[in-house]
Every structure is written in structure tokens, then in C-alpha cells.
Scaffold this active site. Structure first.
Site, PDB file in Angstrom:
ATOM      1  N   GLU A  92      32.745 100.290 -11.176  1.00  0.00           N
ATOM      2  CA  GLU A  92      32.713 101.767 -11.213  1.00  0.00           C
ATOM      3  C   GLU A  92      32.701 102.158 -12.678  1.00  0.00           C
ATOM      4  O   GLU A  92      33.658 101.862 -13.400  1.00  0.00           O
ATOM      5  CB  GLU A  92      33.941 102.349 -10.523  1.00  0.00           C
ATOM      6  CG  GLU A  92      33.953 102.097  -9.024  1.00  0.00           C
ATOM      7  CD  GLU A  92      35.201 102.630  -8.347  1.00  0.00           C
ATOM      8  OE1 GLU A  92      35.527 102.124  -7.274  1.00  0.00           O
ATOM      9  OE2 GLU A  92      35.848 103.543  -8.910  1.00  0.00           O
TER      10      GLU A  92
ATOM     11  N   CYS B 285      35.953 110.311 -14.682  1.00  0.00           N
ATOM     12  CA  CYS B 285      34.575 109.813 -14.642  1.00  0.00           C
ATOM     13  C   CYS B 285      33.686 110.705 -13.787  1.00  0.00           C
ATOM     14  O   CYS B 285      32.490 110.796 -14.002  1.00  0.00           O
ATOM     15  CB  CYS B 285      34.568 108.400 -14.098  1.00  0.00           C
ATOM     16  SG  CYS B 285      35.255 108.333 -12.444  1.00  0.00           S
TER      17      CYS B 285
END
Ligand code: NAD
Ligand code: 6OD
Length: 513
Positions: A281, A315
Site C-alpha cells: 500500500e 495516504c
């Protein structure tokens, strides 16, 4: 700041007859590794400082792991994998993970304090988002492993008697978990929860900036009787340190990583040795898209959260905002007003609601983008610098929430992930135009889309190349869903049954009847 109520047994510091204040101080100063159920300083003799983001005071000293610590953690994890952990039935393992979640909840305040000390973010963010998610990450995957069936087929054979094919899931082995600093406990347990639920053992390499909650979780594991070696933590840095040694170690069967895309590239090369599996990720440069038919106040609030929550260090956050032209000026003015209303201060200061960036280095990086935006000709709607802070706080890593307009799509601050509290806002006129701009990036993590036009929402969601599109919402999570990034934002999907694909090997058994 010394966080109260940390467990004195915490990190293997001898308590003796010292006062509680001294002991708490020691705990903050001595973050150890957690290997084979024991807190240990390891053998490198190296330590590094942990500084508070709010004032850069040294608040901890972290043991730096080397090859020996990683070797020891891998050996412990491999023993547990074949030994005590494997011996548990699925029911027992599930019960243990529920106990882990309950113990996190029982020690909720300790986790809140530990994570606040590490990140400097306000208490309410820890209390309402990050720490509860840590507990949920264990419960949800305990439920998944208990309830998800495996496939079975009745197969025809020429003799007419047939065969039965069925699948069994086996743990993948020892999982290396490499975590970032921006939501340390949430992101680390998001990997540890499913890995353990599937019967693996883990070695966590927390970010060098945020070691506290990974250490506390070691205490939780011991408190509820998780066998030694199932959960291990080795502290240190990335290259030529614990991160690299862990990801290169042949005794690690698979690596799950959250962090920058360029770190992912380095880890992928390490994983190629031994062709080990990875789940990544990584970064994002996410678009927020606001149509004129949106619920205006909800959209302003939603974009405010997505651009500025956690001081922009999410993020999934929005650094590019596209607003349909008829409401552009009104929207910019409303977002500006909200950005200017934040109150900077210490995490427990009830008059404050906004925290600093994680480190001086990160502050410098974000400020360099603030300068670059001006060089590239941006109109600075608000922010662009460092807020005025007094006393010790003047040393902290503060930056103002910042909004720009007027830049071309080629500008660095519109293309590169900054990971700070800032966004560029641009008007658009058509769906096609905004889809093209949203997709014109190497990243593909998330989008937040604001409209009351149902058909348009579905149409747009199908056209934007990201792992998740939130419509009239942002960071609304259901842990059963597939989560991950498209393009350079990630490899693989985790969440619900999707996590099983990474954390288990599916084997087929074929029985001739
Ligand atoms: P980072 O990549 O610098 O560090 C992450 C971890 O990797 C740290 O533990 C670090 O020590 C380790 N590391 C660094 N180099 C390594 C190497 N060569 N080998 C092994 N380990 C290494 O990321 P960060 O600065 O901690 O976090 C911010 C980044 O993380 C941003 O880019 C953000 O977008 C991304 N992120 C992505 C997600 C997501 O879900 N996609 C979630 C959170 C953060
Ligand atoms: O919610 C999650 O599972 C997740 N991985 C969130 C990521 C947040 C990034 O900062």
C-alpha cells in the site's frame, strides 16, 4: 511530554524501587525490540532518539536492530509457526485475537497516549479513529477466518464414480510487516490482525518515527497468552538497517508493506530474492471532485477532512481538488475559512485541534513544496508557511494548512505527493475534462466525489482509475471490502476475504470417489 499510565512492565526496564515518575520516564526513553515474547535491547548497542513532533524534545531512545536481531526474530517466528501457534485450533486462535482486541480496548488510554506521543496528533483523532481501528483489525479478521468457506467441486470422471475437489487454506509462513508513521497503530494492526488470524507469525518493523504502539502491543500479546514468537518487533531504519535486513531475510516468506512508492520499489527488489510474495500500500496523489449539484456544506466539510486531517498525512488524502466552475469561488472561500480556523497546539490541549508534522525533515520537505508552488506561480489562497508558536512549541514541526489555485496540471505540487496539509483547487466544466485530469497521474489510490446526481456518481466511479472511490464521503471504511491502490499506489488487495489471498496458501485436495 511523559505519557501517563503506560504499563511499567512495558519494555523490559527494571522497575526496582524507583518512583513511578522515574519509571515512566525510563519507559519513554527505552523503546526495545520485542522478540520471542521478551523485550530486549538487542546486541548492536545502537540507539537513536525519538523526538516529539510538537517541540522536538527528545522523548525516547529506541534500540536499533541489526542483522542479529532480525535473525533472532525470524528464528522465533519460525519456531512458533510450527510449534505452539500451529498447535492451536482455529477456534482457539480466534478467541485469542478477540482477547487481543479486548486488551487493546482495556488499555485504550495507554495506546492513545503512546500514539499521541509519537505523532503529536490531537487526542480526538486517536480516540475516534486510529486506536479503535487497531482493535477492530483483530476482531474483523478473526471473524473472517472463522466464517469464510473454501471452495469444493464434485468432478465427473470417466468411470462415473467422480471425484471430490476441495480447498484448504494454510498459513503462508513468517510475514514481514513494514509500517509507516502516519497512522502507525491502525496501519500496523491492519496487517498483523489478518496475518495472525490466518495462522502466520509476524515480524514488525515499525517506522523509526513511531515505535511506541508496536511495543505496547507486545505487552498485550503477553498479557493474553499469545505464544512466544508469534508477534515480534524489531526497531530500526530502512536501508542498511532492520527494514532492509528483514525484507532480505530468506526466513521471511512474504512481505506486507505500507509506505512510499520508492521504498516499495526497493522492497520489491529484496523480495525478488527467493521470489517471495508482496502486498504493497503506497503513495497517492488523490483527486477530490466537487460538482455544482453537491450538498455544498457537506462537500466543504468532506474536502476539508480529506485534505487536512492528521495534518494532511493520510495516504488517502486529497491534494488535488477539482470544483465545477459555477461554485468554484464560493467553494474556495468556504474551504479557506475552515483552514484558517484550525487551532494549533499540544494533543491534550482542549483549545487546540491541529497537530504538527511528524518530523523536522518532513516539515522541511512540505515547506519546500510551499516555496515551489509560489515559484511556479500559484495564488496562495491561505497558508504557505509556519504558524507563529510560542515557547517550546516554536521548535515543533508546524505548518499552516495551505490552499493554492491557478497552477497548471504540470506543476510539481499538482503532480507529486507532498503528504502535508495542502491542496491545489482548479475549476472544471465537464465530466470528461475532470476524469482526464483525475486520471493523469502515476498514482491510483482513492477519490472523493461530491454530487447528488446518482447516475453521474456511478458513471464517474467506473471511470476513475483508483482502488476506492468515496461518494459523498471520505475514509468511510468497511474492513470486509477490498482495499488497495491502482497503478503505482499499490500491489494487491487486503480486507475481508481478500486478505486471505495474501496471508494464506490455498491448496487443492482431490479425492477419487
Ligand atoms: P517510507 O516508505 O519512508 O517508510 C515506511 C517504512 O519502510 C518505514 O518503516 C521505513 O523504515 C521502511 N523502509 C524504508 N526504506 C526501506 C528499505 N529500503 N527496506 C525496507 N524497509 C524500508 O514511508 P513513510 O514516510 O513512513 O510513510 C509515508 C508514505 O506512506 C507516503 O508515501 C504515504 O502515501 C504512504 N502510505 C500509504 C498508505 C496506503 O494505504 N496506500 C498508507 C499510509 C501511508
Ligand atoms: O483504512 C485502512 O485500512 C488503511 N489502510 C488506511 C490507510 C491510511 C493511510 O494513511
Amino acid at each position: 511530554m511523559v505519557p501517563p499510565r503506560l504499563d511499567l512492565k512495558s519494555v523490559g526496564v527494571p522497575t526496582g524501587r524507583r518512583t513511578q515518575a522515574q519509571e515512566l520516564n525510563d519507559i519513554m526513553r527505552q523503546i526495545q525490540h520485542f522478540i520471542d515474547g521478551e523485550f530486549t535491547a538487542g546486541s548492536t548497542g545502537k540507539r537513536f532518539d525519538k523526538r516529539s513532533p510538537v517541540d522536538n524534545a527528545v522523548i525516547g531512545s529506541i534500540a536499533e536492530g541489526g542483522r542479529a536481531e532480525v535473525d533472532a526474530a525470524v528464528a522465533a517466528a519460525r519456531r512458533a509457526l510450527r510449534g505452539d501457534w500451529a498447535a492451536l485450533s482455529t477456534d482457539s486462535r480466534v478467541a485469542m485475537l478477540y482477547a487481543v482486541a479486548d486488551e487493546i480496548t482495556r488499555r485504550f488510554d495507554d495506546f492513545v497516549e503512546a500514539e499521541m506521543a509519537d505523532t503529536g496528533q490531537p487526542a480526538h483523532v486517536m480516540e475516534h479513529v486510529f486506536i479503535p481501528r487497531g482493535a477492530a483489525n483483530f476482531k474483523v479478521f478473526a471473524d473472517v477466518i472463522k466464517n469464510v468457506p473454501t471452495e469444493a467441486f464434485h468432478t465427473d470422471t470417466p468411470d462415473g464414480r467422480g471425484a471430490l475437489n476441495y480447498a484448504i487454506r494454510q498459513p503462508k509462513g513468517v510475514i514481514g510487516v513494514v509500517s509507516p508513521w502516519n497512522a502507525p497503530f491502525l496501519l500496523m494492526t491492519w496487517k498483523v490482525g489478518p496475518a495472525l488470524a490466518c495462522g502466520n507469525t509476524v515480524i514488525v518493523k515499525p517506522s523509526e518515527e513511531t515505535p511506541n504502539t508496536a511495543a505496547l502491543l507486545g505487552e498485550v500479546m503477553n498479557a493474553v497468552g499469545v505464544p512466544k514468537g508469534v508477534y515480534n518487533v524489531v526497531n530500526g531504519f530502512g536501508p542498511d538497517s532492520a527494514g532492509e535486513f528483514l525484507t532480505r531475510h530468506p526466513g521471511v516468506d512474504a512481505i506486507t508493506f505500507t509506505g512510499e512508492t520508492r521504498t516499495g520499489t526497493a522492497i520489491m527488489k529484496a523480495a525478488a530474492e527467493g521470489t517471495r510474495d508482496v502486498s504493497f500500500e503506497m503513495g497517492g496523489k488523490n483527486a477530490g471532485i466537487v460538482f455544482a449539484d453537491c450538498d455544498f456544506d457537506a462537500a466543504v466539510e468532506g474536502i476539508f477532512r480529506s485534505a487536512f486531517l492528521n495534518t494532511g498525512q493520510v495516504c488517502l488524502g486529497t491534494e488535488r481538488v477539482y470544483v465545477e466552475r459555477p461554485i468554484f469561488d464560493k467553494f474556495v472561500a468556504a474551504l479557506k475559512a475552515k483552514a484558517e480556523a484550525v487551532r494549533f497546539g499540544r494533543p491534550r490541549n482542549t483549545g487546540a485541534n491541529y497537530g504538527p508534522l511528524i518530523s523536522k525533515a518532513h516539515q522541511q520537505k512540505v515547506l519546500s513544496y510551499y516555496a515551489k508552488a509560489v515559484e511556479e506561480g500559484a495564488t496562495v489562497v491561505t497558508g504557505g508557511g509556519v504558524p507563529e508558536m510560542s515557547g517550546a512549541l516554536a521548535e515543533g514541526n508546524w505548518v499552516q494548512p495551505t490552499i493554492w489555485t491557478g497552477l497548471p496540471e504540470t506543476a510539481a505540487v499538482v503532480r507529486e505527493e507532498i503528504f502535508g496539509p495542502c491542496c491545489h483547487i482548479r475549476p472544471f466544466d465537464t465530466e470528461d475534462e475532470v476524469v482526464n485530469m483525475a486520471n493523469d497521474t502515476d498514482y491510483g489510490l482513492s477519490t472523493t466525489l461530491w454530487t447528488t446526481h446518482l447516475a453521474r456518481a456511478h458513471r464517474m466511479a467506473a471511470r476513475i482509475d483508483v482502488g476506492i472511490t468515496w461518494i459523498n464521503s471520505w475514509f468511510l471504511r468497511d474492513l470486509r471490502t477490498a482495499f488497495g491502490g491502482a497503478k503505482q499506489s499499490g500491489i494487491g488487495r487486503e480486507g475481508g476475504v481478500h486478505s486471505l489471498e495474501f496471508y494464506t496458501e490455498t491448496r487443492n485436495v482431490c479425492i477419487k470417489l
